[in-house]
Scaffold this motif. Structure first.
Motif, PDB file in Angstrom:
ATOM      1  N   HIS A 126     -74.594 -37.997  -2.040  1.00 36.35           N
ATOM      2  CA  HIS A 126     -73.281 -38.538  -2.396  1.00 36.35           C
ATOM      3  C   HIS A 126     -73.142 -39.862  -1.663  1.00 36.35           C
ATOM      4  CE1 HIS A 126     -68.865 -38.922  -2.428  1.00 36.35           C
ATOM      5  NE2 HIS A 126     -68.871 -38.087  -3.454  1.00 36.35           N
ATOM      6  N   ALA A 127     -72.387 -40.768  -2.240  1.00 33.10           N
ATOM      7  CA  ALA A 127     -72.216 -42.088  -1.619  1.00 33.10           C
ATOM      8  C   ALA A 127     -71.661 -41.969  -0.200  1.00 33.10           C
ATOM      9  CB  ALA A 127     -71.300 -42.951  -2.477  1.00 33.10           C
ATOM     10  N   LYS A 128     -70.830 -40.965   0.052  1.00 29.40           N
ATOM     11  CA  LYS A 128     -70.208 -40.830   1.366  1.00 29.40           C
ATOM     12  C   LYS A 128     -71.178 -40.282   2.405  1.00 29.40           C
ATOM     13  CE  LYS A 128     -65.962 -39.259   3.564  1.00 29.40           C
ATOM     14  NZ  LYS A 128     -64.643 -38.585   3.349  1.00 29.40           N
ATOM     15  N   ARG A 129     -71.959 -39.273   2.067  1.00 25.15           N
ATOM     16  CA  ARG A 129     -72.868 -38.673   3.044  1.00 25.15           C
ATOM     17  C   ARG A 129     -74.284 -39.222   2.949  1.00 25.15           C
ATOM     18  NH1 ARG A 129     -71.821 -34.195  -0.538  1.00 25.15           N
ATOM     19  NH2 ARG A 129     -73.650 -33.600  -1.787  1.00 25.15           N
ATOM     20  N   ASP A 414     -62.098 -32.446   8.202  1.00 26.02           N
ATOM     21  CA  ASP A 414     -60.685 -32.465   7.829  1.00 26.02           C
ATOM     22  C   ASP A 414     -60.321 -31.111   7.230  1.00 26.02           C
ATOM     23  OD1 ASP A 414     -58.116 -32.872   6.938  1.00 26.02           O
ATOM     24  OD2 ASP A 414     -58.581 -34.686   5.786  1.00 26.02           O
ATOM     25  N   ARG A 415     -59.681 -30.282   8.018  1.00 27.69           N
ATOM     26  CA  ARG A 415     -59.356 -28.927   7.568  1.00 27.69           C
ATOM     27  C   ARG A 415     -58.309 -28.910   6.459  1.00 27.69           C
ATOM     28  NH1 ARG A 415     -59.099 -25.137  13.012  1.00 27.69           N
ATOM     29  NH2 ARG A 415     -61.377 -24.937  13.291  1.00 27.69           N
ATOM     30  N   ASN A 416     -57.653 -30.011   6.234  1.00 24.64           N
ATOM     31  CA  ASN A 416     -56.635 -30.085   5.188  1.00 24.64           C
ATOM     32  C   ASN A 416     -57.186 -30.617   3.869  1.00 24.64           C
ATOM     33  OD1 ASN A 416     -54.440 -29.196   6.850  1.00 24.64           O
ATOM     34  ND2 ASN A 416     -54.429 -31.226   7.823  1.00 24.64           N
ATOM     35  N   ALA A 417     -58.425 -31.087   3.891  1.00 28.92           N
ATOM     36  CA  ALA A 417     -59.018 -31.668   2.688  1.00 28.92           C
ATOM     37  C   ALA A 417     -59.802 -30.612   1.923  1.00 28.92           C
ATOM     38  CB  ALA A 417     -59.930 -32.832   3.062  1.00 28.92           C
ATOM     39  N   SER A 418     -59.881 -30.775   0.624  1.00 25.84           N
ATOM     40  CA  SER A 418     -60.731 -29.898  -0.181  1.00 25.84           C
ATOM     41  C   SER A 418     -62.184 -30.247   0.086  1.00 25.84           C
ATOM     42  CB  SER A 418     -60.409 -30.069  -1.667  1.00 25.84           C
ATOM     43  OG  SER A 418     -60.613 -31.423  -2.055  1.00 25.84           O
ATOM     44  N   ASN A 419     -63.068 -29.325  -0.262  1.00 24.82           N
ATOM     45  CA  ASN A 419     -64.482 -29.524   0.034  1.00 24.82           C
ATOM     46  C   ASN A 419     -65.205 -30.223  -1.110  1.00 24.82           C
ATOM     47  OD1 ASN A 419     -64.320 -28.254   2.572  1.00 24.82           O
ATOM     48  ND2 ASN A 419     -64.334 -26.263   1.565  1.00 24.82           N
ATOM     49  N   ASN A 420     -64.647 -31.328  -1.566  1.00 21.59           N
ATOM     50  CA  ASN A 420     -65.293 -32.113  -2.621  1.00 21.59           C
ATOM     51  C   ASN A 420     -65.134 -33.610  -2.352  1.00 21.59           C
ATOM     52  OD1 ASN A 420     -62.599 -32.468  -3.129  1.00 21.59           O
ATOM     53  ND2 ASN A 420     -62.626 -31.606  -5.208  1.00 21.59           N
ATOM     54  N   TYR A 425     -70.158 -31.793   5.216  1.00 18.97           N
ATOM     55  CA  TYR A 425     -69.623 -30.440   5.313  1.00 18.97           C
ATOM     56  C   TYR A 425     -69.500 -29.766   3.945  1.00 18.97           C
ATOM     57  CZ  TYR A 425     -66.448 -26.629   6.498  1.00 18.97           C
ATOM     58  OH  TYR A 425     -65.886 -25.388   6.655  1.00 18.97           O
ATOM     59  N   ASP A 426     -69.383 -30.562   2.894  1.00 16.57           N
ATOM     60  CA  ASP A 426     -69.215 -29.997   1.554  1.00 16.57           C
ATOM     61  C   ASP A 426     -70.412 -29.148   1.131  1.00 16.57           C
ATOM     62  OD1 ASP A 426     -66.884 -31.405   1.562  1.00 16.57           O
ATOM     63  OD2 ASP A 426     -67.482 -32.871   0.054  1.00 16.57           O
ATOM     64  N   LEU A 427     -71.550 -29.310   1.801  1.00 11.15           N
ATOM     65  CA  LEU A 427     -72.733 -28.527   1.456  1.00 11.15           C
ATOM     66  C   LEU A 427     -72.673 -27.107   2.003  1.00 11.15           C
ATOM     67  CD1 LEU A 427     -75.501 -31.223   2.061  1.00 11.15           C
ATOM     68  CD2 LEU A 427     -74.672 -30.377  -0.147  1.00 11.15           C
ATOM     69  N   ASN A 435     -63.609 -20.774  -6.611  1.00  9.73           N
ATOM     70  CA  ASN A 435     -64.276 -21.351  -7.784  1.00  9.73           C
ATOM     71  C   ASN A 435     -65.712 -21.805  -7.515  1.00  9.73           C
ATOM     72  OD1 ASN A 435     -61.838 -21.094  -9.297  1.00  9.73           O
ATOM     73  ND2 ASN A 435     -61.087 -22.955  -8.288  1.00  9.73           N
ATOM     74  N   LEU A 436     -66.386 -21.097  -6.605  1.00  9.22           N
ATOM     75  CA  LEU A 436     -67.782 -21.389  -6.337  1.00  9.22           C
ATOM     76  C   LEU A 436     -68.591 -20.109  -6.490  1.00  9.22           C
ATOM     77  CD1 LEU A 436     -67.498 -23.638  -3.146  1.00  9.22           C
ATOM     78  CD2 LEU A 436     -67.965 -24.390  -5.471  1.00  9.22           C
TER      79      LEU A 436
END
Length: 484
Positions: A126-129, A414-420, A425-427, A435-436
């Motif tokens: 991903h562009a971010k990670r 960020d515990r308040n953010a969705s994992n997308n 951490y999204d991995l 929904n996974l």
């Protein structure tokens, strides 16, 4: 014909090239990952891995395929040289199944091939990670498995024969929860212990049960005689690195739960772990062992090894067989962790385990009563029970030097953010992500790795003697020619 001086120089070069040099030491990363690449129905993993673009499938299947991509990206980021992937459904040449047949050296299941070709070989990210490069393993081995393989007995004593609990190893279909090995180095030998009988281990907890709820009261005589020790398989995959053989000892003992007061799974888990303790001891301690290939005994003294896998046992917490029983102090995983033949100087850890212990997604408080260091946990289990545990291990032999160790478990930024959001951490995600597939982006277990130093092989004394003899012979030839 070569001149005597030229021949002498040739032999001398051979001698010098065979001499050990610290500069030739190689850092080798060994890893294990219970990747949850098991599926709920026979053949699903094969079809998922054949369709990396998730073309023409339902959202449920697309989530399964996305999970396989996340597993591949984690493996690419760990970039192990040799890795065991637990919970990888077995197939024989594309036929999802299981049997008692030992797989020959070099066997790779069709699913293992598809995962390499369609997932590991493709870049991810991903562009971010950031993005990864493809990861290519030239060598693979996929052993057979006891999971889902019908025993013909009512092993759970529910009054009927059939289903996962009555298989030689729990599985709802033949081959479910198997495992496979990937290596950048040549695999030169395999020994498997799939059919080894539990009763044939001296002092086993099946026929020598020290508790009041004895397993010989739970199982009848025919069942005791038929039960296999390994719930999946125990496999010694010998890898040749820098001219040296390293025994990659792979297994996945049964979870010490899902049973009753008799604790049949807890006792089996203990003895499955003990098999490797006896195997690495070799000599008289491992003499009772027999493998599927007709060999007997354990490792030779001084052999190099790395024990790897999901061993479903925490040294301090959880339900594995431990504590004082009939005057004997038991601890399933400490049979390896406290073993003088095993190198435990570095313990893999990660901030993600500490973060997960108190994450808002948790559904209970079991982690708060744990004694072990949460940074060393390797699995994100239900927080009502048993809580997060250290159950996945990569343990080199004491005659090998460890230079690094880790767990792929980043903390939630960020515990308040969705994992997308594209974070690393999204991995891995939170427990019970919605929904996974299986409620995780990848697996409830985390990839664990260690780095070891492997020196270039030192010639045996006989080789040195042969080279020295050749050198003397050439010197003698040169002397005779000068006298002519």
């Amino acid at each position: 014909m070569q001149s005597a001086p030229f021949a002498l120089a040739t032999v001398l070069a051979l001698v010098l090239s065979a001499a050990p040099a610290a500069a030739n030491d190689t850092t080798v990363r060994f890893a294990t990952f219970n990747a949850s690449l098991n599926r709920d129905a026979s053949g699903q993993l094969l079809s998922d891995l054949a369709n990396p673009l998730a073309t023409g499938v339902s959202a449920t299947v697309a989530n399964r395929i996305k999970q396989a991509h996340n597993v591949a990206e984690i493996l690419q980021r760990v970039n192990a040289d040799v890795v065991l992937v637990n919970e990888f459904d077995f197939d024989f040449k594309g036929n999802p199944t299981a049997s008692s047949d030992a797989m020959a050296l070099g066997y790779s299941s069709e699913a293992a091939k598809r995962f390499q070709d369609n997932f590991l070989s493709a870049p991810h990210g991903h562009a971010k990670r950031g993005f990864t490069n493809g990861l290519n393993y030239a060598h693979r081995f996929t052993p057979n498995t006891n999971t889902g393989l019908a025993s013909g007995f009512d092993l759970n004593n529910n009054g009927s024969v059939g289903g996962g609990d009555d298989a030689f190893g729990f599985g709802n279909f033949g081959g479910q929860f198997g495992f496979t090995i990937y290596s950048k180095y040549e695999i030169v030998g395999v020994r498997s212990f799939q059919t080894f009988k539990w009763k044939d281990m001296p002092g086993n907890l099946l026929t020598n049960d020290p508790t009041n709820n004895k397993l010989t009261d739970f199982y009848n005589a025919a069942e005791v005689n038929a039960l296999r020790l390994s719930s999946k398989n125990h496999v010694d995959v010998t890898v040749r690195i820098n001219g040296q053989d390293v025994h990659f000892l792979t297994a996945h003992p049964t979870p010490p739960t899902f049973d009753g007061a008799e604790d049949r799974n807890g006792k089996r888990n203990h003895d499955e772990i003990r098999l490797w303790a006896d195997y690495i001891a070799g000599g008289s301690q491992g003499a009772y062992l027999y493998d599927d290939q007709g060999g007997k005994g354990g490792l030779a003294a001084g052999a190099k090894f790395v024990i790897a896998g999901d061993y479903n046992a925490d040294p301090l917490d959880g339900d594995s067989f431990k504590g004082l029983v009939a005057g004997t102090n038991y601890n399933a995983i400490n049979q390896l962790l406290a073993n003088p033949l095993v190198n435990t100087k570095l313990t893999p850890s990660a901030d993600g385990g500490l973060d997960a212990a108190t994450h808002p997604s948790n559904n209970g408080n079991a982690n708060q009563s744990h004694v072990g260091d949460a940074r060393q946990d390797t699995a994100d289990f239900s927080d009502s029970a048993p809580g997060n545990l250290r159950v996945d291990y990569v343990l080199p032999s004491a005659n090998m030097t460890m230079s690094g160790a880790g767990i792929f478990w980043p903390a939630d930024p960020d515990r308040n953010a969705s994992n997308n959001t594209g974070d690393l951490y999204d991995l891995v995600g939170n427990f019970r992500d919605a929904n996974l597939y299986a409620n995780f982006p990848s697996s409830d277990h985390k990839a664990v790795w260690v780095d070891v130093q492997i020196a270039a092989a030192v010639p045996e004394p006989s080789s040195w003697a042969l080279l020295a003899g050749g050198l003397l012979a050439v010197a003698g030839l040169a002397r005779r020619r000068r006298q002519v």
